[in-house]
Design a protein around this motif. Structure first.
Motif, PDB file in Angstrom:
ATOM      1  N   ALA A 304       1.261  -1.237   0.059  1.00  0.00           N
ATOM      2  CA  ALA A 304       0.070  -0.193   0.205  1.00  0.00           C
ATOM      3  C   ALA A 304       0.765   1.094   0.224  1.00  0.00           C
ATOM      4  O   ALA A 304       2.434   1.159   0.189  1.00  0.00           O
ATOM      5  N   ARG A 305       0.473   2.532  -0.961  1.00  0.00           N
ATOM      6  CA  ARG A 305       0.288   3.772  -0.445  1.00  0.00           C
ATOM      7  C   ARG A 305      -0.341   3.929   0.322  1.00  0.00           C
ATOM      8  O   ARG A 305      -1.152   3.607   0.728  1.00  0.00           O
ATOM      9  N   VAL A 306       0.571   4.893   0.929  1.00  0.00           N
ATOM     10  CA  VAL A 306      -0.480   5.824   1.760  1.00  0.00           C
ATOM     11  C   VAL A 306      -0.692   7.620   1.813  1.00  0.00           C
ATOM     12  O   VAL A 306      -0.043   7.952   1.316  1.00  0.00           O
ATOM     13  N   VAL A 307      -2.338   7.697   2.373  1.00  0.00           N
ATOM     14  CA  VAL A 307      -2.712   8.569   2.042  1.00  0.00           C
ATOM     15  C   VAL A 307      -2.535   9.393   3.333  1.00  0.00           C
ATOM     16  O   VAL A 307      -3.491   9.005   3.623  1.00  0.00           O
ATOM     17  N   HIS A 308      -2.103  10.467   4.000  1.00  0.00           N
ATOM     18  CA  HIS A 308      -2.207  10.818   5.200  1.00  0.00           C
ATOM     19  C   HIS A 308      -2.848  12.110   5.709  1.00  0.00           C
ATOM     20  O   HIS A 308      -2.034  12.797   5.165  1.00  0.00           O
ATOM     21  N   PHE A 309      -4.099  11.937   6.432  1.00  0.00           N
ATOM     22  CA  PHE A 309      -4.320  13.143   7.170  1.00  0.00           C
ATOM     23  C   PHE A 309      -4.212  13.597   8.266  1.00  0.00           C
ATOM     24  O   PHE A 309      -4.444  12.745   9.795  1.00  0.00           O
ATOM     25  N   ASP A 310      -3.892  14.031   8.853  1.00  0.00           N
ATOM     26  CA  ASP A 310      -3.252  14.298  10.269  1.00  0.00           C
ATOM     27  C   ASP A 310      -3.439  15.864  10.732  1.00  0.00           C
ATOM     28  O   ASP A 310      -2.398  16.586   9.501  1.00  0.00           O
ATOM     29  N   GLU A 315       3.133  13.514  13.494  1.00  0.00           N
ATOM     30  CA  GLU A 315       2.606  12.119  13.184  1.00  0.00           C
ATOM     31  C   GLU A 315       2.884  11.836  11.443  1.00  0.00           C
ATOM     32  O   GLU A 315       2.446  10.680  11.615  1.00  0.00           O
ATOM     33  N   ILE A 316       2.748  12.672  10.710  1.00  0.00           N
ATOM     34  CA  ILE A 316       2.497  12.351   9.623  1.00  0.00           C
ATOM     35  C   ILE A 316       4.310  11.889   9.180  1.00  0.00           C
ATOM     36  O   ILE A 316       5.136  12.840   8.728  1.00  0.00           O
ATOM     37  N   GLY A 317       4.538  11.022   8.462  1.00  0.00           N
ATOM     38  CA  GLY A 317       5.864   9.570   8.147  1.00  0.00           C
ATOM     39  C   GLY A 317       6.602   9.808   9.520  1.00  0.00           C
ATOM     40  O   GLY A 317       8.018   9.073   8.973  1.00  0.00           O
ATOM     41  N   LYS A 318       5.765   9.606  10.388  1.00  0.00           N
ATOM     42  CA  LYS A 318       6.504   9.104  11.641  1.00  0.00           C
ATOM     43  C   LYS A 318       7.235   7.628  11.301  1.00  0.00           C
ATOM     44  O   LYS A 318       7.957   7.796  11.523  1.00  0.00           O
ATOM     45  N   LEU A 319       6.160   6.798  11.176  1.00  0.00           N
ATOM     46  CA  LEU A 319       6.862   5.441  11.150  1.00  0.00           C
ATOM     47  C   LEU A 319       6.385   5.026  10.085  1.00  0.00           C
ATOM     48  O   LEU A 319       7.113   3.558  10.506  1.00  0.00           O
ATOM     49  N   ARG A 320       5.552   5.104   9.262  1.00  0.00           N
ATOM     50  CA  ARG A 320       5.407   5.002   7.712  1.00  0.00           C
ATOM     51  C   ARG A 320       5.337   6.071   7.014  1.00  0.00           C
ATOM     52  O   ARG A 320       5.377   6.886   6.602  1.00  0.00           O
ATOM     53  N   GLU A 321       5.912   5.741   5.236  1.00  0.00           N
ATOM     54  CA  GLU A 321       5.916   6.341   4.053  1.00  0.00           C
ATOM     55  C   GLU A 321       5.342   6.961   3.719  1.00  0.00           C
ATOM     56  O   GLU A 321       4.309   5.944   3.582  1.00  0.00           O
ATOM     57  N   THR A 322       4.929   8.072   3.615  1.00  0.00           N
ATOM     58  CA  THR A 322       3.611   8.974   3.784  1.00  0.00           C
ATOM     59  C   THR A 322       4.064   9.231   1.829  1.00  0.00           C
ATOM     60  O   THR A 322       4.891  10.100   1.724  1.00  0.00           O
TER      61      THR A 322
END
Length: 568
Positions: A304-310, A315-322
């Protein structure tokens, strides 16, 4: 703002008053109605000033309960919760509750008394550097050194607690500041910190979604905190994308809604975890990739690729590539993306069918053999009988996971639990705070025998204030979740988990003046739940369950979510 912004009342003309009375007046001006606390020497001037105020003070029987109750009050009401304690042990007893609010992003203002400034640093009686002690577990802390600073300090504390990613704020008042007189004007210039979503990021998110074959909505507690529940529901309905949720996000999408696959993670559903592992795009809404949700992070959602809303950029990109970062207030961002995606349907029908088939195939069964009480079935029936006004205030342990897996939650506020900290003893005071926040709700504390005994004294608080909290006490005469891990991962070495010498919980509740009864057979469940829910005041159902019953499914520690263990 994420939590409800207080509507400030018109400030009175400056008048000479003590710092203590100025504090009470400041809380009234912030619209505070309920305060949970426990008095003591260093905060006595404030308690003296409470007399005749509009504040309803709830005298708990332990300061930890004050913090837990204020936390739950905030979560259900959407307003800032307030608790108070004296210096020394009073302040340190708040610490677990403060940490709990910090971990779960609950807006809370904690007011502590302290020794007079003249003896600070001398190891005075009940002197503790509570600012220093709590530094890692508060969003902000304020030591008030002049009574004239109190109105601005309180306004600032409420603003910080509620804005952005909410959390606890500590306000420490030395005793001499409480006694001192001042003519203080009100006023703190609250900044406008609302940030709108970047239009380019929204457009990029749309592109990723439209080119995805197996998108999945990964809902975190930030959706509820950001007051984006309706926006999220509209997004899910408009797009038809399946969804999973973390522990603290259950109810954001109704748990019986089409397309909702359940909780993901260690005790998540197999359908949810399988969907995560198979997805090619995670649309992460206010979640932080907690280890209990991800399992072995390196193998979490590998395709999965990641689209991260926060709202919290850290928190964005802290643990998983965004791949697409959408910062700022989450509600307008979701609304903007929904509007763009409404123009044409997504081509994801095969994926939707696949997820729905998995949910049906792996649906929970409730036909356990025997005559004993099957806890998952009881909790499911409880939530259905209570209806849409049901609110579960869960303690921590096996019962917490069963509630998360099997209860029906119609709204995110209906599920109040200690997620990040996992603090036993949370359930009873949390139920108290939740019921105070919404007297019309059907609030049920779901507790185990271990956690219940940690704050059992709050039964007296229920009785004193006539709080009609309902309690389901699941008693397996052990520390169930620890016992389960010892069975599975420590060669059945059952070390210090035996609680078979528990008291008679019915007699204990009745000694506190709380109605109570016992359920120990399956044929007693329906009538017992009906009696519990029909009780006019507080009521406890002592439910005896099999001490060998485990929570399934389970992702073993250090394993990926694809490696789930199942029970018989």
């Amino acid at each position: 703002m994420s939590a409800a912004a207080p509507a400030l009342k018109t400030p009175p003309a400056p008048a000479v008053m003590t710092g203590a009375r100025l504090l009470v007046s400041s809380l009234e001006r912030m619209g505070v109605e309920v305060v949970f606390g426990y008095p003591g020497g260093a905060i006595m001037p404030i308690y003296d000033a409470l007399t005749g105020s509009s504040l309803k003070h709830i005298l708990v029987r332990h300061e930890q309960a004050a913090a837990f109750a204020a936390d739950a009050y905030a979560r259900l009401s959407g307003r800032v919760g307030v608790c108070m304690a004296t210096s020394g042990p009073g302040a340190t007893n708040l610490i677990t509750g403060i940490a709990n609010a910090m971990m779960d992003s609950a807006p809370m203002v904690c007011i502590t008394g302290n020794v007079p400034q003249g003896v600070m640093g001398t190891d005075a009686f009940q002197e503790i550097d509570i600012l220093g002690v709590t530094l890692p577990i508060v969003k902000h802390s304020i030591l008030v050194r002049d009574p004239a600073e109190i109105p601005a300090a309180i306004e600032q504390a409420f603003h910080i607690a509620a804005s952005g990613r909410p959390g606890p704020v500590l306000v420490d008042l030395p005793k001499d500041v409480q006694f001192a007189e001042t003519a203080a004007p009100f006023g703190f210039n609250i900044p406008n910190e609302t940030t709108q979503a970047d239009a380019d990021a929204i457009a990029e998110a749309e592109r990723f979604i439209r080119t995805s074959e197996r998108p999945l909505i990964y809902i975190g507690g930030g959706v509820k905190i950001g007051r984006a529940t309706e926006a999220l529901r509209a997004f899910a309905e408009t797009t038809g994308i399946p969804a999973v949720a973390t522990l603290n996000a259950l109810g954001t999408v109704p748990t019986d809604a089409p397309g909702f696959l359940g909780m993901l993670g260690m005790h998540g559903t197999r359908a949810a975890n399988e969907a995560v592992q198979a997805s090619d795009l995670l649309i992460v809404m206010g979640a932080r990739f907690d280890d209990r949700a991800t399992g072995k992070l390196a193998e979490f959602a590998p395709h999965a690729r990641v689209v991260h809303f926060d709202v919290d950029a850290s928190e964005i990109g802290k643990l998983r590539e965004t791949h697409v970062a959408v910062g700022g207030e989450i509600r307008p961002a979701i609304e903007a993306l929904t509007e763009r995606l409404a123009s044409a349907p997504l081509a994801i029908d095969p994926w939707v069918i696949r997820c729905a088939s998995a949910a049906e195939r792996h649906a929970a069964r409730y036909d356990a053999p025997g005559e004993g009480v099957y806890a998952p079935a009881l909790l499911k029936q409880l939530s259905e009988m209570a209806g849409d006004r049901f609110v579960a205030a869960c303690d921590v342990g096996q019962h917490q996971m069963w509630a998360a897996q099997h209860c029906r939650f119609a709204r995110p506020e209906a599920h109040i639990t200690s997620g990040g900290l996992g603090a036993m003893g949370f359930g009873l005071p949390a139920g108290l705070g939740a019921q105070m926040a919404d007297p019309e709700a059907v609030v049920v504390t779901i507790a185990g025998d271990g956690g219940f005994m940690m704050n059992v004294q709050e039964l007296a608080t229920l009785r004193r204030y006539g709080v009609p909290l309902k309690i389901v006490l699941l008693d397996n005469a052990s520390l169930g979740l620890v016992r389960q891990w010892q069975e599975l991962f420590f060669s059945e070495n059952y070390s210090e988990i035996d609680l078979s010498d528990n008291p008679d919980f019915v007699k204990v509740a009745e000694a506190f003046g709380v109605e109570a009864f016992r359920i120990d057979r399956r044929d007693q469940v329906e009538a017992g739940l009906a009696r519990l829910l029909a009780a006019e005041g507080a009521c406890l159902a002592h439910v005896v369950i099999d001490p060998k019953e485990n929570v399934w499914p389970l992702v073993p520690p250090g394993k990926s979510n694809a490696e789930m263990m199942e029970g018989a």
